[in-house]
Design a protein around this motif. Structure first.
Motif, mmCIF file in Angstrom:
data_model
loop_
_atom_site.group_PDB
_atom_site.id
_atom_site.type_symbol
_atom_site.label_atom_id
_atom_site.label_comp_id
_atom_site.label_asym_id
_atom_site.label_seq_id
_atom_site.Cartn_x
_atom_site.Cartn_y
_atom_site.Cartn_z
ATOM 1 N N VAL A 88 0.818 -1.206 0.000
ATOM 2 C CA VAL A 88 0.000 0.000 0.000
ATOM 3 C C VAL A 88 0.856 1.263 0.000
ATOM 4 O O VAL A 88 0.334 2.370 -0.112
ATOM 5 C CB VAL A 88 -0.981 0.003 1.198
ATOM 6 C CG1 VAL A 88 -1.991 -1.115 1.058
ATOM 7 C CG2 VAL A 88 -0.236 -0.101 2.527
ATOM 8 N N ASP A 89 2.175 1.077 0.118
ATOM 9 C CA ASP A 89 3.094 2.212 0.098
ATOM 10 C C ASP A 89 4.500 1.684 -0.204
ATOM 11 O O ASP A 89 4.741 0.475 -0.204
ATOM 12 C CB ASP A 89 3.076 2.956 1.438
ATOM 13 C CG ASP A 89 3.591 4.391 1.337
ATOM 14 O OD1 ASP A 89 3.972 4.829 0.224
ATOM 15 O OD2 ASP A 89 3.616 5.081 2.365
ATOM 16 N N LYS B 61 9.909 3.993 2.495
ATOM 17 C CA LYS B 61 9.403 5.095 3.326
ATOM 18 C C LYS B 61 9.164 4.641 4.763
ATOM 19 O O LYS B 61 8.842 5.466 5.611
ATOM 20 C CB LYS B 61 8.094 5.636 2.758
ATOM 21 C CG LYS B 61 8.227 6.329 1.427
ATOM 22 C CD LYS B 61 6.861 6.807 0.969
ATOM 23 C CE LYS B 61 6.920 7.445 -0.395
ATOM 24 N NZ LYS B 61 5.563 7.815 -0.845
ATOM 25 N N HIS B 62 9.305 3.344 5.012
ATOM 26 C CA HIS B 62 8.977 2.783 6.322
ATOM 27 C C HIS B 62 10.126 1.931 6.870
ATOM 28 O O HIS B 62 9.886 0.893 7.481
ATOM 29 C CB HIS B 62 7.705 1.942 6.223
ATOM 30 C CG HIS B 62 6.529 2.705 5.728
ATOM 31 N ND1 HIS B 62 5.712 3.445 6.566
ATOM 32 C CD2 HIS B 62 6.044 2.888 4.477
ATOM 33 C CE1 HIS B 62 4.764 4.018 5.848
ATOM 34 N NE2 HIS B 62 4.946 3.704 4.584
ATOM 35 N N PRO C 190 6.363 -3.436 7.653
ATOM 36 C CA PRO C 190 4.987 -3.946 7.568
ATOM 37 C C PRO C 190 3.934 -2.852 7.362
ATOM 38 O O PRO C 190 2.852 -3.130 6.843
ATOM 39 C CB PRO C 190 4.787 -4.661 8.911
ATOM 40 C CG PRO C 190 6.165 -5.112 9.283
ATOM 41 C CD PRO C 190 7.058 -3.975 8.825
ATOM 42 N N ALA C 191 4.256 -1.619 7.707
ATOM 43 C CA ALA C 191 3.312 -0.516 7.496
ATOM 44 C C ALA C 191 3.059 -0.266 6.015
ATOM 45 O O ALA C 191 2.057 0.342 5.640
ATOM 46 C CB ALA C 191 3.813 0.759 8.165
ATOM 47 N N ALA C 192 3.968 -0.744 5.152
ATOM 48 C CA ALA C 192 3.823 -0.546 3.720
ATOM 49 C C ALA C 192 3.092 -1.700 3.048
ATOM 50 O O ALA C 192 2.815 -1.646 1.850
ATOM 51 C CB ALA C 192 5.205 -0.385 3.075
ATOM 52 N N ALA C 193 2.769 -2.743 3.810
ATOM 53 C CA ALA C 193 2.180 -3.944 3.221
ATOM 54 C C ALA C 193 0.813 -4.243 3.822
ATOM 55 O O ALA C 193 0.462 -3.760 4.892
ATOM 56 C CB ALA C 193 3.113 -5.130 3.451
ATOM 57 N N ILE D 238 -1.763 -14.806 -3.260
ATOM 58 C CA ILE D 238 -2.158 -14.021 -4.425
ATOM 59 C C ILE D 238 -1.590 -12.613 -4.246
ATOM 60 O O ILE D 238 -1.741 -11.998 -3.191
ATOM 61 C CB ILE D 238 -3.693 -13.979 -4.550
ATOM 62 C CG1 ILE D 238 -4.247 -15.407 -4.633
ATOM 63 C CG2 ILE D 238 -4.109 -13.143 -5.762
ATOM 64 C CD1 ILE D 238 -5.742 -15.499 -4.394
ATOM 65 N N VAL D 239 -0.937 -12.109 -5.292
ATOM 66 C CA VAL D 239 -0.305 -10.793 -5.236
ATOM 67 C C VAL D 239 -0.954 -9.921 -6.317
ATOM 68 O O VAL D 239 -0.442 -9.830 -7.427
ATOM 69 C CB VAL D 239 1.227 -10.909 -5.453
ATOM 70 C CG1 VAL D 239 1.902 -9.561 -5.247
ATOM 71 C CG2 VAL D 239 1.832 -11.950 -4.540
#
Length: 139
Positions: A14-15, A19-20, A25-28, A69-70
């Motif tokens: 999601v980001d 940046k994290h 994990p904040a980006a996923a 699934i990606v």
């Protein structure tokens, strides 16, 4: 209009993870039991199965088990010596390499061919790209 659901384990970003740093994990996003609703090839809804299924009653669901699934993953890398064979007929990996890629890479032994290939690559590459090179000893 065709609407289908795909149920399974999902992982996506999601980001930008850079940046994290330290909190990647904040980006996923990960859904052990998720549902993606697709209408005419466009993702219309995505999230935890219970929540999304309740909002889309009656949608035909394919359950994909034992896989991750990606959605939306795009492999955006390029190999410099393969620039001229981008879009070559898709086959299984090894036959594709043998038929298209390896013969093209061998042409880079010729300094003029390589110079023109590098110029073409640098003139047309995206601003951000991951690229690989194959090196040959020049005689």
């Amino acid at each position: 209009m065709t609407t289908v659901g795909i149920r399974g384990t999902f992982f996506d970003f999601v980001d930008d993870p850079w940046k994290h740093v330290g909190n990647e994990p904040a980006a996923a996003r990960f859904h052990q039991d998720g549902l993606m609703v697709v209408t005419d090839g466009v993702i219309k809804a995505f999230g935890p199965y219970d929540k999304i299924a309740a909002a889309h009653p009656g949608v035909e669901v394919t359950h994909i088990k034992d896989r991750i699934i990606v959605p939306g993953f795009i492999d955006g890398h390029i190999h410099l010596p393969q620039t001229r064979v981008l879009g070559a007929y898709g086959e299984q990996l090894l036959p594709w390499l043998q038929k298209w890629v390896y013969p093209e890479e061998l042409k880079y032994r010729d300094r003029d061919y390589a110079r023109e290939g590098v110029k073409r690559f640098l003139d047309r590459r995206p601003v951000r790209s991951a690229d690989r090179g194959t090196s040959y000893r020049y005689r």
